[in-house]
Design a protein around this motif. Structure first.
Motif, PDB file in Angstrom:
ATOM      1  N   HIS A 233     -10.023 -16.443 -11.909  1.00  0.00           N
ATOM      2  CA  HIS A 233     -10.488 -17.340 -12.967  1.00  0.00           C
ATOM      3  C   HIS A 233     -11.927 -17.771 -12.724  1.00  0.00           C
ATOM      4  N   ASP A 236     -14.262 -14.820 -13.473  1.00  0.00           N
ATOM      5  CA  ASP A 236     -14.369 -14.532 -14.914  1.00  0.00           C
ATOM      6  C   ASP A 236     -15.170 -15.606 -15.635  1.00  0.00           C
ATOM      7  N   LEU A 237     -14.923 -16.888 -15.274  1.00  0.00           N
ATOM      8  CA  LEU A 237     -15.602 -17.971 -15.978  1.00  0.00           C
ATOM      9  C   LEU A 237     -17.090 -18.012 -15.637  1.00  0.00           C
ATOM     10  N   CYS A 238     -17.430 -17.738 -14.380  1.00  0.00           N
ATOM     11  CA  CYS A 238     -18.845 -17.696 -13.992  1.00  0.00           C
ATOM     12  C   CYS A 238     -19.579 -16.571 -14.730  1.00  0.00           C
ATOM     13  N   TYR A 246     -20.671 -23.593 -14.602  1.00  0.00           N
ATOM     14  CA  TYR A 246     -19.353 -23.683 -13.945  1.00  0.00           C
ATOM     15  C   TYR A 246     -19.317 -24.894 -13.012  1.00  0.00           C
ATOM     16  N   HIS A 269     -10.468 -24.349 -14.806  1.00  0.00           N
ATOM     17  CA  HIS A 269      -9.887 -23.046 -15.137  1.00  0.00           C
ATOM     18  C   HIS A 269      -8.873 -23.189 -16.276  1.00  0.00           C
ATOM     19  N   ALA A 272     -10.561 -23.617 -19.596  1.00  0.00           N
ATOM     20  CA  ALA A 272     -11.133 -22.355 -20.071  1.00  0.00           C
ATOM     21  C   ALA A 272     -10.052 -21.452 -20.653  1.00  0.00           C
ATOM     22  N   GLU A 277     -11.604 -18.853 -23.292  1.00  0.00           N
ATOM     23  CA  GLU A 277     -12.786 -18.277 -22.656  1.00  0.00           C
ATOM     24  C   GLU A 277     -12.405 -17.220 -21.623  1.00  0.00           C
ATOM     25  N   ILE A 278     -11.275 -17.436 -20.949  1.00  0.00           N
ATOM     26  CA  ILE A 278     -10.774 -16.461 -19.969  1.00  0.00           C
ATOM     27  C   ILE A 278      -9.277 -16.296 -20.190  1.00  0.00           C
TER      28      ILE A 278
END
Length: 280
Positions: A233, A236-238, A246, A269, A272, A277-278
């Protein structure tokens, strides 16, 4: 008349002694040989080392000497001797029950079943207990017997009336209206194993903690993203929002909820995932 366990036990209960002295007298009584040569002892004697008696009583040797002196000067006339050398055990006997002593005042009438008779080298309690009889043990002939006998048994710290009520309930549950007197002593000897679980109060369910609305909100966010996937997570988010954004989100959650950084990371996470977003 010939002394028996019941006869001596009755005299013990009638003698003015301290609680510890009563217990010591009962322990000695329990070890008495009622047949010549039984365990290598003369009839009417018991053999103990002072260290073993102190261990059974849970007292020091000094206090044991005080208790022995109390029994020696009491109406029980406890006598002890060591005739087989320095390391041999002491021999104990209650001289109050010598043949020359008058013990007729201790004999119960026909309705009293608390005495016992001797058969070979065993002592057997005679008579019957009426289970549907008096519920108050102190109005029966069994109160003093229970009080004296329990001092050396697992139920030593249980109230006499409680023992009696449990004994009656135990037999009523099994449909017994009358049982041999020996059942009472056996019931007391098995107190821990027969009543161990039954006497424990039922365990109360652990109270569920009441969550504040903010705690509940944070918890719901964390649940949205499994913590086992937190490294994926984070990566992916970064990649989507960048490392600086982040880190800024984590700081914002910490300020909002006052939670540790690890908890805040899981909440970021989850947010998101909820925002799409992820993936979860």
């Amino acid at each position: 008349m010939e002394p028996t366990t019941g006869l001596i036990l009755r005299r013990i209960t009638q003698t003015d002694l301290s609680v510890s002295a009563h217990k010591l007298a009962t322990l000695i009584l329990d070890g008495i040989a009622w047949k010549d040569g039984y365990n290598g002892l003369p009839r009417g004697t018991a053999a103990f080392t002072l260290s073993s008696l102190a261990a059974k009583m849970g007292v020091s040797r000094q206090y044991l000497s005080v208790l022995l002196s109390e029994l020696e000067t009491s109406e029980l006339k406890l006598e002890r001797e060591k005739s087989n050398g320095k390391f041999a055990p002491w021999l104990f006997r209650f001289a109050a029950f010598d043949d020359g002593e008058q013990t007729h005042d201790l004999v119960s009438d026909g309705d009293d079943t608390s005495l016992s008779r001797e058969e070979s080298n065993k002592t057997i309690f005679t008579g019957q207990i009426n289970i549907d009889g008096c519920s108050n043990v102190f109005r029966t002939c069994w109160a003093e017997l229970i009080k004296a006998a329990k001092s050396a048994l697992p139920c030593w710290n249980v109230d006499t009336q409680v023992i009696w009520e449990r004994f009656l309930a135990f037999n009523r549950a099994r449909g017994n209206s009358k049982v041999p007197a020996g059942f009472l002593l056996g019931f007391m000897r098995r107190w821990r194993t027969s009543l161990g679980e039954a006497t424990r109060p039922p365990a109360l369910p652990a109270p569920q903690p009441v969550q504040e609305p903010r705690e509940r909100e944070l918890h719901e966010q964390i649940k949205a993203a499994p913590s086992s996937n937190r490294q994926f997570h984070a990566s992916d988010l970064c990649r989507v929002i960048g490392q600086a954004a982040y880190d800024a989100r984590i700081v914002a959650v910490i300020r909002q909820f006052g939670c540790p950084r690890f908890t805040a990371t899981l909440a970021v996470h989850g947010r998101a995932v909820l925002a799409g977003e992820i993936s979860r």
